[in-house]
Design an enzyme around this catalytic site. Structure first.
Site, PDB file in Angstrom:
ATOM      1  CG  ASP A  24      10.844   6.398   0.383  1.00 12.83           C
ATOM      2  OD1 ASP A  24      11.774   7.150   0.765  1.00 12.83           O
ATOM      3  OD2 ASP A  24      10.708   5.228   0.790  1.00 12.83           O
ATOM      4  CD  GLU A  33      14.397   5.811   5.685  1.00 10.78           C
ATOM      5  OE1 GLU A  33      14.966   5.542   6.748  1.00 10.78           O
ATOM      6  OE2 GLU A  33      13.159   5.991   5.621  1.00 10.78           O
TER       7      GLU A  33
END
Lengths: 452, 452
Positions: free
Chosen positions: A86, A150
């Site tokens: 991400d 994250e």
């Protein structure tokens, strides 16, 4: 032979990475939920093409985790590679010189959101694995766990790790999500900061008011919020939250010296940031301020009329996102609580204050004399021709503390970015050299790690 | 007979006003440029239907001014009515219980942006004029000047007035853009505050930074802006700009007493605003703080990441819109300069600060013993059955000072709104009673003003 394989496949490696970078996997923005999954599926595909035994997309309450593994021989050691697919939101978009999700190479750097943090660095591992498979050089077992949350606090990773201890069984964790000092001064991050990320809302009157009719007689929540934020630091740049520093581990003179021995040019630092003066906690150097001292920053603030022109409004509400970077041995849950209590206590009785916690993570320090660290050090020597300098990084990778706690595993932070790669900023980029030398270094790490 | 005409035409008056309110004439937003003109054309149409000799749309560098006149007899006195047909931006839209540009009547109040400020109050004059024409009661000449830039600082009105002194020749100015205490306690505003509206930009690093990598070592412009804003007031709620209070006219004990004799219920005031405590300059009452004391408010603030979720960014820039309300004898150009100098002086060397002036206006005090004020007072007695209380209003109508300076004319502030009408806020509204009684009072004013 490794060098040759990587060199002759470099263009393909890059074009594959570009395809991945084109997927806007912004985990913070629910409108990109589908893109985040697409990025996971793309990665699954590449893992299977590279020759893993199995690869799966593991569902979580949030974005999925991609898990892959290649078991050469159960008797051999196992490396567990962690990373995230991400990315941070790209705004402010107008400051990008090329679109964030249309990767381009400019003076040998890849420009795109996620180029360095962390797709570019994760992809080095995928291609290092492919290289070892193709050249029949993989000396041990390897597992990959790449998550999609994250940048929003890895909310569901803890559960996943707790519930999959057998599946994640390994001997060492390898993570490439940090920075080198420079190609001339390779370094390995041995410390990371923790994080407490808060959001606050200050409410004054029950509606936006005319600032002429009410101004001067009713507390303005924006002014009040500004005063409260100002009160969070003292004149020495220290954070005023009671108990905030209680658990902060002070470095020994030797540790401080080692830390400050790292090459650092303050003038160059200021020049690169376009500032004439730095500012930070009194009594500490810049490397200490970012590496081993806790901090508090406003990440965002908004309230009242922010549009074109002028509106004479006395707003009802003001908001701010405020995060604190933590160092050993601070505990993010405790800091979150201390902040909440203190911020509430700063609220004058003419406003009401709401404090919410976004997410947190624990600080971590990794050992420099473990066999794994030594293997990493030798790998750098092979590729960069220099012994890497151990450094402290200001960022946070909460997973490192989580791994230690849940799996009892140490981590080696084999990062190849630069602090100047503008991660989390417009025009994020990642050096093509860093990408290529990173792949070589990773392959070399496996060799040294398994060597008897 | 006047009452009857107004009563029997009330529904038509309201539906005409509703048509006008449906035009989103937001002068601050360039996307509404066309709507602003539409609102002007609508007004021209209504003036000619009401029987003026001539009506014209006068172009300016910005939004046009609608001018109309009816000359009964050059020997008779002339009333010049001023108002504005532009409105404030409607945001935050989500707080409106009905769409801002779809007027509705709820418990006898008109809900719409501009219902009170100022379309509703301007339209009372149009319909009062129609009434006098239809009933053949117009006792003098009347001129109307309705502008479209009041909410953005009347930038082009000064030039228009200077260039059209002959056209605007009159004996008194009549403005309905202020508030009554209540229908039981009619009042006439005799003082208005001036305005200096500023915008500031604080720049730290040349790009948004990762708050982990740089946090603690580089000044955060949002934190810095908060400190600078906090420094604009001292612990007694006084503004710290050197020289800011130098020209402030202190009231005599008698004036203060008169001002504080106006009916005011602090508990009711707090209850209506949903606050438990008020805040303001030490040593002054709420009526004094809003009426005769200068103030400084942040009208808007923004910087960093303000979207959904969390972004660990150390922003490059932070912005705020800050306005000051001025009282006699402060001069807005001087205050703008004092603010700029002071704000620049507050800037630490680790940031750069830009200060821009949006617009300003001068404070004004109107006489209570002029024949025009007396006529207004009697008009209120006719319609409300009570002598109106002279009050000071916290808002700004810079045109009042401009008229005095350029045309040498006094103004009577014949306002019929309530402070609680939520002008400049979501759910702005205007009482139907206020609208109807306002028309009656205006008609009655002409009678008393011209009466020999």
């Amino acid at each position: 032979m490794v060098k040759e394989y990587i060199a002759s496949n470099k263009d393909r490696f890059l074009s594959e990475l570009f395809d991945w970078l084109r997927i806007p996997s912004v985990s913070a923005d629910s409108r990109h939920k589908g893109d985040v999954r697409k990025a996971a599926e793309f990665l699954r595909e590449k893992f299977s093409q590279a020759g893993v035994d199995k690869v799966e997309i593991c569902e979580t309450k949030g974005h999925p985790i991609v898990f892959a593994e290649k078991i050469v021989n159960p008797a051999l050691p196992t490396v567990l590679v962690y990373g995230h697919y991400d990315v941070q939101p790209p705004d402010p978009l107008n400051l990008w010189t090329s679109p964030p999700f249309e990767p381009v190479i400019k003076d040998d750097k890849i420009y795109a959101r996620g180029a360095c943090d962390d797709k570019g660095q994760v992809y080095m591992h995928v291609k290092a694995f492919e290289t070892m498979m193709k050249l029949n050089l993989l000396p041990c077992n390897v597992k990959f766990m790449v998550e999609g949350e994250e940048e929003v606090g890895s909310d569901n990773l803890g559960t996943f790790v707790k519930e999959n201890k057998a599946k994640l069984k390994a001997d060492i964790i390898l993570i490439s999500d940090t920075a080198l000092i420079s190609l001339e001064h390779p370094s390995i991050t041995t410390g990371l900061r923790g994080l407490s990320y808060m959001e606050v809302e200050v409410t004054g009157p029950n509606r936006d008011l005319h600032s002429g009719v009410y101004g001067g007689a009713v507390a303005n929540p924006v002014n009040v919020l500004c005063s409260m934020i100002d009160a969070l630091h003292d004149e020495n740049g220290r954070i005023t939250i009671p108990g905030f520093y209680d658990k902060v581990a002070e470095l020994t003179a030797a540790q401080r010296k080692a830390l400050n021995d790292a090459p650092f040019d303050l003038e160059e630092y200021k020049h690169e940031l376009g500032i004439t003066e730095i500012k930070g906690e009194k009594g500490y150097t810049t490397l200490e301020r970012t590496g081993v001292r806790p901090t508090l920053d406003v990440n965002g603030i908004w309230g009242g009329y922010t549009g074109e022109g002028a509106k004479t409004v006395l707003p009802s509400k003001a908001h701010a996102k405020i995060s604190m970077r933590l160092v050993p041995n601070q505990v993010s849950t405790e800091i979150t609580e201390l902040f909440t209590k203190h911020f509430q206590s700063l609220a004058p009785k003419y406003v009401t204050v709401k404090v919410m916690a976004h997410h947190g993570g624990e600080p971590a320090v990794t050992s420099t004399d473990s066999p794994a660290y030594q293997a990493a050090s030798r790998a750098f020597e092979d590729v960069f021709g220099k012994t890497p300098i151990p450094t402290r990084d200001g960022g946070s990778i909460p997973i490192v503390a989580l791994f230690k706690k849940e799996l009892g595993l140490d981590t080696v932070l084999l990062g190849f970015g630069f602090d100047t790669d503008a991660i989390h900023s417009p025009n994020e980029h990642y050096g093509v050299k860093n990408f290529v030398m990173g792949i070589e270094t990773i392959v070399s790490f496996y060799k040294h790690f398994v060597k008897k």
